[in-house]
Scaffold this motif. Sequence first.
Motif, mmCIF file in Angstrom:
data_model
loop_
_atom_site.group_PDB
_atom_site.id
_atom_site.type_symbol
_atom_site.label_atom_id
_atom_site.label_comp_id
_atom_site.label_asym_id
_atom_site.label_seq_id
_atom_site.Cartn_x
_atom_site.Cartn_y
_atom_site.Cartn_z
ATOM 1 N N GLN A 96 -29.740 56.770 56.144
ATOM 2 C CA GLN A 96 -30.131 58.065 55.622
ATOM 3 C C GLN A 96 -29.367 59.142 56.372
ATOM 4 O O GLN A 96 -29.091 59.007 57.564
ATOM 5 C CB GLN A 96 -31.644 58.276 55.781
ATOM 6 C CG GLN A 96 -32.188 59.473 55.023
ATOM 7 C CD GLN A 96 -33.698 59.564 55.106
ATOM 8 O OE1 GLN A 96 -34.333 58.768 55.805
ATOM 9 N NE2 GLN A 96 -34.299 60.509 54.412
ATOM 10 N N VAL A 97 -28.993 60.213 55.693
ATOM 11 C CA VAL A 97 -28.290 61.340 56.288
ATOM 12 C C VAL A 97 -29.175 62.556 56.120
ATOM 13 O O VAL A 97 -29.300 63.107 55.020
ATOM 14 C CB VAL A 97 -26.912 61.564 55.635
ATOM 15 C CG1 VAL A 97 -26.195 62.724 56.306
ATOM 16 C CG2 VAL A 97 -26.072 60.301 55.707
ATOM 17 N N ARG A 98 -29.786 62.983 57.221
ATOM 18 C CA ARG A 98 -30.714 64.116 57.159
ATOM 19 C C ARG A 98 -30.708 64.829 58.506
ATOM 20 O O ARG A 98 -30.084 64.371 59.456
ATOM 21 C CB ARG A 98 -32.129 63.643 56.804
ATOM 22 C CG ARG A 98 -32.690 62.621 57.778
ATOM 23 C CD ARG A 98 -34.073 62.167 57.377
ATOM 24 N NE ARG A 98 -34.999 63.280 57.318
ATOM 25 C CZ ARG A 98 -36.280 63.149 56.979
ATOM 26 N NH1 ARG A 98 -36.762 61.967 56.664
ATOM 27 N NH2 ARG A 98 -37.066 64.209 56.936
ATOM 28 N N VAL A 127 -25.529 53.860 50.789
ATOM 29 C CA VAL A 127 -26.611 54.674 51.329
ATOM 30 C C VAL A 127 -27.920 53.940 51.078
ATOM 31 O O VAL A 127 -28.160 53.416 49.986
ATOM 32 C CB VAL A 127 -26.638 56.069 50.691
ATOM 33 C CG1 VAL A 127 -27.697 56.936 51.338
ATOM 34 C CG2 VAL A 127 -25.277 56.727 50.808
ATOM 35 N N SER A 146 -29.253 62.304 50.839
ATOM 36 C CA SER A 146 -28.182 61.770 51.686
ATOM 37 C C SER A 146 -26.861 61.706 50.927
ATOM 38 O O SER A 146 -25.795 62.006 51.478
ATOM 39 C CB SER A 146 -28.572 60.381 52.193
ATOM 40 O OG SER A 146 -29.778 60.430 52.933
#
Length: 793
Positions: A96-98, A127, A146
């Motif tokens: 996850q990209v957060r 992802v 993400s």
Amino acid sequence: RLRHRACILRPKRRCSNWPPQQHRIFYQQLKPTGSRKKSRFVPPVRIICRGWATDKKSKTLFADVRATMRNVLHSNRSLRVIDPESDDGSTEYKRQVRNLTTTRLRTLATQMSYRLDEGKGRCLYHVGVEDDGCHSHLDYPSVSESAYALEAIARSLNSVVLERRMIQNEIVMGEDGELKLVGDKAAIVVVDEPPVLGQDGNAIFADGTEDEKEEKSSACEDSLDEKKPGANTKLSTAEGVYTRCELTIQRVETHLLDPSPLSLSELSRSSSRVPSRASSFGDGVDGSIEATTVKKMGGTGLNDSTRPTPPVLEEETKTAPQSDAAKHVDLDVSKPVSVEETLSSRNVRVAVVGNVDAGKSTLIGTLCTSFLDDGRGSSRTAIMKHRHEIESGRTSTATSHLLGFRHTGEPIAGRDKIRANKMKSEDEIARESYRIITLMDLAGHEKYLKTTIHGVSSGMADYGLILVNSRHPPTHMTTHHLNLCCSFGIPVIVVFTKVDGCPEHALTTSKKELGKLLRSPEIGKRPFAIKTEQDIATCMGKLHALAPMIDISCVTGEGLDLLRKMLFTLPKRRRHEKKVERPFEFLVEDIFNVPGVGSVVSGFVNAGEITVGSNAHVYVGPTDDGTFLKTVAKSAHIARINTSHITAGQSACLAFSLNKELRKKLRRGMVVLVENPTSTKEFDAEICVLKGEGTTIRQSYQAYVHILNVRQSAFARNIEVVNNNPIGLPPSHNASREDMEGIVLRPGSRAKVRFEFAKRPEYIRPGMRMLFRDGRVRGVGIITGIPDAVPAE
């Protein structure tokens, strides 16, 4: 972080011999509060225990806790959907990209750039997947957010998302309450959502061959056939419906993207304001279209009318009007240009020389950073290499800096968009530029004259910028620099610096003195003042006879726009692309020992081309005994971009497979060849002694010789006068009766001389231009023959 619901964590035991301030505590997880029937044991995502216990009982307890948590995490995420991630290659896994910060975004951008380089411009992101290939059990909103962040990061790297594929229903809840992989493949939902560029994103790469188009069409048909069992094309955003995403990212070279990409700092600010970018395929992905725009260019098949564009980005994509000077440059923007072509056929090399107080480094810093100087050296500090240069303000080494232009003639800002005090890297400038000017900063102090001579000799300069301080008349160093450029046949452009605050009579005196110097027989140039863009167009094509003069100020910015347009309009003079068919020849300028890589040499590709790899066998030399080292060129870089192929006209770096003993034999001035390596200690040259101070050249005369990247002392073993006078030799060519050493050469004389290197053999060939000096530049010449070339062993 806990999954679905909070669990109570309570300290179980504290080790007595641990420092109390470190608070190393083992935690025991209790049952969640609530109804027993509805409650379910949910393990924490991650528990970090820092430090080690000292007593035996505490060590055993610590090991048991670690083993238990490892087993719990493995059992929770043991549903593998794809193969594990590899450290190398073009595939990257992201859970996850957060919570994006500027530092985190910079790390992700660097990682994506590495994956793009590994895949030669294309990479694949998964992802919602762990590094071991197991599903991360994330719902659609988290994965969609993400994916949006990764698409925006890709845009900051001049890349686009070709395919955004969402996959659901791979994992379902079993009757026993445990998660498991779905058995019926037809139940898996696979939906291709519109990427950042919209539905026409793939049109950029539609200009392939017929075979490639046929393969793409057949692949699309096969993928559609595979998706037919899952007839449900509606993605679910409900909680508990686990989703993963596949992003195919392609780098778009140079100028196809919006000239002002979305900055990473703006993305980090927006990520804290926007909680989610989630939507279903039927509703479209909210916010994904705003991430980028693409210019409508001929031959690319892009159409901006099919998707909405924010007003701010529309203003950024407007094409600036083309100037009159830019019309004289042959610009074909109907097809994309690769970075390799930009750095070879569209790269103009300009040597910047002048007196010590002329402001050479300040001018280069102002042009490359797009920021004016403060009058106290802020611009030159941004490009200087050594600490003593920053403290003294004097350049002592030859360095090169890239100035990029778009096809409209607009310069590319050299400052980083995130940190204003940080320069853009060479790879960022090369990827964004349509045309590149390589500015070579050379030393101006008389103490470093030999360094300047070597920089001009080996720099392969197309043009020379002669900087003159407008507040002082030209000095003897200005005369030396003009003679040096004219000796190599380099056209010159005169720049008068520091015109702000300069008295009018001082500027007039400086121009008058320089005009006399340019009109002298040794130089033979006619001064031409540049005041408007029309003047730039007038002098183009006549630089062999004219010397354009421009007045500038790096503090007020006066004349900088004219100078930029002048540099952008300059045609490339050296056509190294015509040497591609010749054998590979790489001139070594510097040597490095990189940990983990080995021996790396930097230099200039003078001829030919090579594809690096395990089969790229090359010869490096000559060594002190005249032999060559046979090795393998395993990798290469151009402008800090990893590449597998380099060609003539590029400044590149090569990494070799050499052991420690052979690394010690590498030195500056060597050459890298593929075939027919030879070395010699003697050579014949036809020279011309420059006019000026009294110079007497006779047999056994010793001078310091510069031949491209080779510099070494040499002796004149034999002199033969070239007789172009039908009446007879001038008196200065004849030796007196008392002088038994033979012919004596005076300023203005021409002769054929056989030189012999004093220390070691070198690689030279007929046709190379040479220069010899003994403190001052005494003469120039061309190598005509090699009497005893020794084949390499």
